[in-house]
Write a protein that holds these residues in place. Structure first.
Motif, PDB file in Angstrom:
ATOM      1  N   PRO A 176       0.828  -1.212   0.000  1.00 43.09           N
ATOM      2  CA  PRO A 176       0.000   0.000   0.000  1.00 43.09           C
ATOM      3  C   PRO A 176       0.862   1.262   0.000  1.00 43.09           C
ATOM      4  CG  PRO A 176      -0.651  -1.536   1.759  1.00 43.09           C
ATOM      5  CD  PRO A 176       0.643  -2.026   1.216  1.00 43.09           C
ATOM      6  N   ASP A 177       0.284   2.351  -0.467  1.00 43.31           N
ATOM      7  CA  ASP A 177       1.009   3.623  -0.506  1.00 43.31           C
ATOM      8  C   ASP A 177       1.367   4.116   0.893  1.00 43.31           C
ATOM      9  OD1 ASP A 177       0.898   3.640  -3.241  1.00 43.31           O
ATOM     10  OD2 ASP A 177      -0.849   4.963  -3.358  1.00 43.31           O
ATOM     11  N   THR A 178       0.677   3.627   1.912  1.00 45.73           N
ATOM     12  CA  THR A 178       0.953   4.049   3.292  1.00 45.73           C
ATOM     13  C   THR A 178       2.219   3.421   3.855  1.00 45.73           C
ATOM     14  OG1 THR A 178      -0.581   2.299   3.972  1.00 45.73           O
ATOM     15  CG2 THR A 178      -1.441   4.555   3.897  1.00 45.73           C
ATOM     16  N   VAL A 179       2.791   2.433   3.159  1.00 43.67           N
ATOM     17  CA  VAL A 179       4.023   1.783   3.631  1.00 43.67           C
ATOM     18  C   VAL A 179       5.220   2.621   3.213  1.00 43.67           C
ATOM     19  CG1 VAL A 179       5.487  -0.264   3.397  1.00 43.67           C
ATOM     20  CG2 VAL A 179       3.006  -0.516   3.549  1.00 43.67           C
ATOM     21  N   PRO A 180       6.124   2.944   4.154  1.00 44.04           N
ATOM     22  CA  PRO A 180       7.316   3.723   3.787  1.00 44.04           C
ATOM     23  C   PRO A 180       8.334   2.867   3.053  1.00 44.04           C
ATOM     24  CG  PRO A 180       7.386   3.163   6.119  1.00 44.04           C
ATOM     25  CD  PRO A 180       6.079   2.652   5.599  1.00 44.04           C
ATOM     26  N   ALA A 181       8.095   2.684   1.763  1.00 44.36           N
ATOM     27  CA  ALA A 181       8.957   1.865   0.910  1.00 44.36           C
ATOM     28  C   ALA A 181       8.941   2.483  -0.482  1.00 44.36           C
ATOM     29  CB  ALA A 181       8.447   0.426   0.851  1.00 44.36           C
ATOM     30  N   PRO A 182      10.020   2.354  -1.242  1.00 49.28           N
ATOM     31  CA  PRO A 182      10.035   2.917  -2.602  1.00 49.28           C
ATOM     32  C   PRO A 182       9.070   2.181  -3.517  1.00 49.28           C
ATOM     33  CG  PRO A 182      12.021   1.635  -2.188  1.00 49.28           C
ATOM     34  CD  PRO A 182      11.294   1.708  -0.890  1.00 49.28           C
ATOM     35  N   ARG A 183       8.413   2.933  -4.380  1.00 50.61           N
ATOM     36  CA  ARG A 183       7.472   2.332  -5.331  1.00 50.61           C
ATOM     37  C   ARG A 183       8.236   1.672  -6.485  1.00 50.61           C
ATOM     38  NH1 ARG A 183       5.012   4.010  -1.613  1.00 50.61           N
ATOM     39  NH2 ARG A 183       5.064   1.793  -1.196  1.00 50.61           N
ATOM     40  N   LEU A 184       7.736   0.521  -6.934  1.00 46.45           N
ATOM     41  CA  LEU A 184       8.307  -0.159  -8.099  1.00 46.45           C
ATOM     42  C   LEU A 184       7.841   0.548  -9.361  1.00 46.45           C
ATOM     43  CD1 LEU A 184       9.880  -2.669  -9.190  1.00 46.45           C
ATOM     44  CD2 LEU A 184       7.653  -3.830  -9.310  1.00 46.45           C
ATOM     45  N   LEU A 185       8.785   0.975 -10.204  1.00 43.87           N
ATOM     46  CA  LEU A 185       8.460   1.705 -11.430  1.00 43.87           C
ATOM     47  C   LEU A 185       8.331   0.782 -12.634  1.00 43.87           C
ATOM     48  CD1 LEU A 185      10.890   4.739 -10.953  1.00 43.87           C
ATOM     49  CD2 LEU A 185       8.458   4.598 -10.342  1.00 43.87           C
ATOM     50  N   THR A 186       9.236  -0.176 -12.752  1.00 42.42           N
ATOM     51  CA  THR A 186       9.173  -1.129 -13.854  1.00 42.42           C
ATOM     52  C   THR A 186      10.096  -2.296 -13.533  1.00 42.42           C
ATOM     53  OG1 THR A 186       9.251  -1.367 -16.274  1.00 42.42           O
ATOM     54  CG2 THR A 186      11.078  -0.174 -15.243  1.00 42.42           C
ATOM     55  N   SER A 187       9.957  -3.376 -14.297  1.00 42.11           N
ATOM     56  CA  SER A 187      10.827  -4.539 -14.108  1.00 42.11           C
ATOM     57  C   SER A 187      11.115  -5.183 -15.460  1.00 42.11           C
ATOM     58  CB  SER A 187      10.186  -5.556 -13.162  1.00 42.11           C
ATOM     59  OG  SER A 187       8.979  -6.041 -13.692  1.00 42.11           O
TER      60      SER A 187
ATOM     61  N   ASP B 284      14.236 -11.720 -18.421  1.00 44.05           N
ATOM     62  CA  ASP B 284      14.380 -12.521 -19.638  1.00 44.05           C
ATOM     63  C   ASP B 284      14.699 -13.986 -19.331  1.00 44.05           C
ATOM     64  OD1 ASP B 284      17.074 -12.614 -18.927  1.00 44.05           O
ATOM     65  OD2 ASP B 284      17.722 -11.190 -20.463  1.00 44.05           O
ATOM     66  N   GLY B 285      14.524 -14.370 -18.064  1.00 41.67           N
ATOM     67  CA  GLY B 285      14.804 -15.740 -17.664  1.00 41.67           C
ATOM     68  C   GLY B 285      16.189 -15.930 -17.097  1.00 41.67           C
ATOM     69  N   THR B 286      17.138 -15.093 -17.493  1.00 43.04           N
ATOM     70  CA  THR B 286      18.496 -15.120 -16.938  1.00 43.04           C
ATOM     71  C   THR B 286      18.757 -13.863 -16.116  1.00 43.04           C
ATOM     72  OG1 THR B 286      19.332 -16.459 -18.758  1.00 43.04           O
ATOM     73  CG2 THR B 286      20.954 -15.235 -17.467  1.00 43.04           C
ATOM     74  N   TRP B 287      18.495 -12.717 -16.720  1.00 37.26           N
ATOM     75  CA  TRP B 287      18.625 -11.433 -16.025  1.00 37.26           C
ATOM     76  C   TRP B 287      17.262 -10.983 -15.493  1.00 37.26           C
ATOM     77  CZ3 TRP B 287      22.737  -8.518 -14.610  1.00 37.26           C
ATOM     78  CH2 TRP B 287      23.978  -8.836 -15.169  1.00 37.26           C
ATOM     79  N   VAL B 288      17.260 -10.524 -14.246  1.00 37.22           N
ATOM     80  CA  VAL B 288      16.076  -9.897 -13.662  1.00 37.22           C
ATOM     81  C   VAL B 288      16.502  -8.522 -13.159  1.00 37.22           C
ATOM     82  CG1 VAL B 288      14.247 -10.037 -11.932  1.00 37.22           C
ATOM     83  CG2 VAL B 288      15.143 -12.128 -12.965  1.00 37.22           C
ATOM     84  N   ALA B 289      15.766  -7.491 -13.565  1.00 34.37           N
ATOM     85  CA  ALA B 289      16.114  -6.119 -13.198  1.00 34.37           C
ATOM     86  C   ALA B 289      14.867  -5.396 -12.711  1.00 34.37           C
ATOM     87  CB  ALA B 289      16.716  -5.384 -14.394  1.00 34.37           C
ATOM     88  N   LEU B 290      15.049  -4.563 -11.701  1.00 38.07           N
ATOM     89  CA  LEU B 290      13.961  -3.791 -11.109  1.00 38.07           C
ATOM     90  C   LEU B 290      14.362  -2.327 -11.067  1.00 38.07           C
ATOM     91  CD1 LEU B 290      13.326  -6.043  -7.956  1.00 38.07           C
ATOM     92  CD2 LEU B 290      12.343  -6.327 -10.241  1.00 38.07           C
ATOM     93  N   ALA B 291      13.403  -1.442 -11.272  1.00 42.13           N
ATOM     94  CA  ALA B 291      13.641  -0.006 -11.137  1.00 42.13           C
ATOM     95  C   ALA B 291      12.623   0.562 -10.153  1.00 42.13           C
ATOM     96  CB  ALA B 291      13.539   0.705 -12.482  1.00 42.13           C
ATOM     97  N   PHE B 292      13.124   1.241  -9.131  1.00 46.29           N
ATOM     98  CA  PHE B 292      12.290   1.827  -8.085  1.00 46.29           C
ATOM     99  C   PHE B 292      12.428   3.348  -8.107  1.00 46.29           C
ATOM    100  CE2 PHE B 292      13.392  -2.387  -6.558  1.00 46.29           C
ATOM    101  CZ  PHE B 292      12.206  -2.864  -6.034  1.00 46.29           C
ATOM    102  N   GLU B 293      11.466   4.003  -7.473  1.00 51.66           N
ATOM    103  CA  GLU B 293      11.646   5.431  -7.264  1.00 51.66           C
ATOM    104  C   GLU B 293      12.884   5.635  -6.389  1.00 51.66           C
ATOM    105  OE1 GLU B 293       8.627   7.422  -5.055  1.00 51.66           O
ATOM    106  OE2 GLU B 293       8.399   5.802  -3.593  1.00 51.66           O
ATOM    107  N   ASP B 294      13.646   6.663  -6.669  1.00 54.29           N
ATOM    108  CA  ASP B 294      14.870   6.941  -5.920  1.00 54.29           C
ATOM    109  C   ASP B 294      14.522   7.668  -4.627  1.00 54.29           C
ATOM    110  OD1 ASP B 294      17.697   6.983  -5.575  1.00 54.29           O
ATOM    111  OD2 ASP B 294      17.679   9.110  -6.092  1.00 54.29           O
ATOM    112  N   VAL B 295      14.985   7.160  -3.511  1.00 50.67           N
ATOM    113  CA  VAL B 295      14.743   7.769  -2.206  1.00 50.67           C
ATOM    114  C   VAL B 295      15.978   8.559  -1.809  1.00 50.67           C
ATOM    115  CG1 VAL B 295      14.269   7.340   0.224  1.00 50.67           C
ATOM    116  CG2 VAL B 295      13.194   5.906  -1.525  1.00 50.67           C
ATOM    117  N   ASP B 296      15.800   9.821  -1.546  1.00 52.48           N
ATOM    118  CA  ASP B 296      16.911  10.682  -1.142  1.00 52.48           C
ATOM    119  C   ASP B 296      17.151  10.482   0.353  1.00 52.48           C
ATOM    120  OD1 ASP B 296      18.894  12.524  -0.989  1.00 52.48           O
ATOM    121  OD2 ASP B 296      17.609  14.290  -1.242  1.00 52.48           O
TER     122      ASP B 296
END
Length: 316
Positions: free
Chosen positions: A88-99, A102-114
């Motif tokens: 939930p948005d009420t949890v103090p955690a960065p939001r997942l933007l995209t992922s 390809d079965g070998t590589w897994v990559a995640l992009a989150f909002e950057d927390v300053d």
């Protein structure tokens, strides 16, 4: 008390060394190209961990790993993606933007927390803020917002550490702490009922450590790295966190645990059983060869095991 645990260190890969297909996949999901990337150190994930700046001025935090570097890490990244998307948005955690996967590589992009990791050795005022944030996290995540695995399901193999040491002949292994070696079978029995006591409907982060937290300029605490999230008791995050806190210069775990609302409400015998299982996990893990890409992991687990065993002996 000086820090005993070594720094959390994963072998990092620079952004530009990612395969072009992985970079392209992430940039497509983000909707803009990466124009600058700064590798971040600390934490136990091998592979890429970088703060990136996009062509349109936005910022993100990217993590990526290959099964060729560490076979377990892609599975953990996939679990983190599922959890992060459901928080939930009420949890103090960065939001997942995209992922990207390809079965070998897994990559995640989150909002950057300053923010920055808590200062070590732990400082009382900052630690107090972290404890308040952990209490609040348990309230917000009860009941769990999605059908995460139960702690019994997720940790069934991990929390048989004392049994595994016995099966490996550790009663004759003089590398173990003498008290542990003399009491291995008693400890295995003490930990046996851990699962029934750890059960609950709270979504538990499962791996709260200083390197999985960020403190912002305005004093907020943000929790990152959620691959180990499970459903369990509301006091479970506090218990799992405290041996690491102790190993990094923090206060006595028993004093902290019994002073917090969730700790006071917990069944004392149940807490001891779960702590015994946790201690067995750390002690056993520290005896294993190090996994690829994580050069300080076993020493870090050993320091947590020492702290957990000392806490357990105090409770006993």
């Amino acid at each position: 008390m000086h820090p005993l645990a070594p720094p959390a260190t994963g072998v990092r890969t620079p952004w530009h060394q990612l395969p072009a297909s992985v970079r392209d996949g992430l940039e497509t999901g983000l909707g803009a190209g990466v124009v600058d990337a700064v590798t971040q150190h600390g934490g136990f994930s091998p592979g890429v961990a970088a703060r990136v700046r996009l062509a349109d001025g936005r910022r993100a935090f990217v993590k990526a790993v290959s099964a060729e570097t560490n076979a377990a890490s892609p599975r953990m990244h996939r679990a983190e993606a599922r959890c992060s998307a459901a928080l939930p948005d009420t949890v103090p955690a960065p939001r997942l933007l995209t992922s990207y996967d390809d079965g070998t590589w897994v990559a995640l992009a989150f909002e950057d927390v300053d923010g920055r990791q808590p200062r070590l050795p732990w400082r009382a005022e900052e630690f107090g803020r972290v404890l308040d944030a952990v209490d609040a996290l348990g309230r917000v995540l009860t009941p769990a917002p999605y059908d995460a695995p139960s702690v019994a399901e997720a940790k069934a193999g991990h929390f048989r550490g004392w049994h595994k040491l016995i099966e490996a002949g550790a009663e004759d292994d003089d590398r173990l702490d003498p008290w542990v070696r003399a009491n291995l079978r008693t400890l295995a029995g003490l930990a046996e009922p851990w699962a029934e006591h750890a059960a609950g409907e709270t979504l538990v982060h499962g791996d709260l450590r200083a390197d999985n937290m960020l403190v912002t300029a305005d004093g907020r605490v943000v929790f990152v790295d959620w691959p180990h999230a499970v459903r369990g008791a509301p006091w479970l995050d506090l218990l799992i966190m405290l041996p690491c806190v102790r190993a990094q210069g923090g206060p006595d775990p028993e004093d902290v645990f019994t002073a917090r609302p969730s700790g006071r409400a917990a069944d004392p015998e149940g807490v001891t059983a779960v702590l015994a299982a946790l201690a067995g996990y750390f002690v056993r893990q520290a005896s294993l060869p190090g996994p690829p890409g994580l050069p300080t992991l076993r020493a870090f687990q050993g320091a947590q095991g020492t702290a957990a065993v000392a806490w357990l002996r105090k409770r006993l």
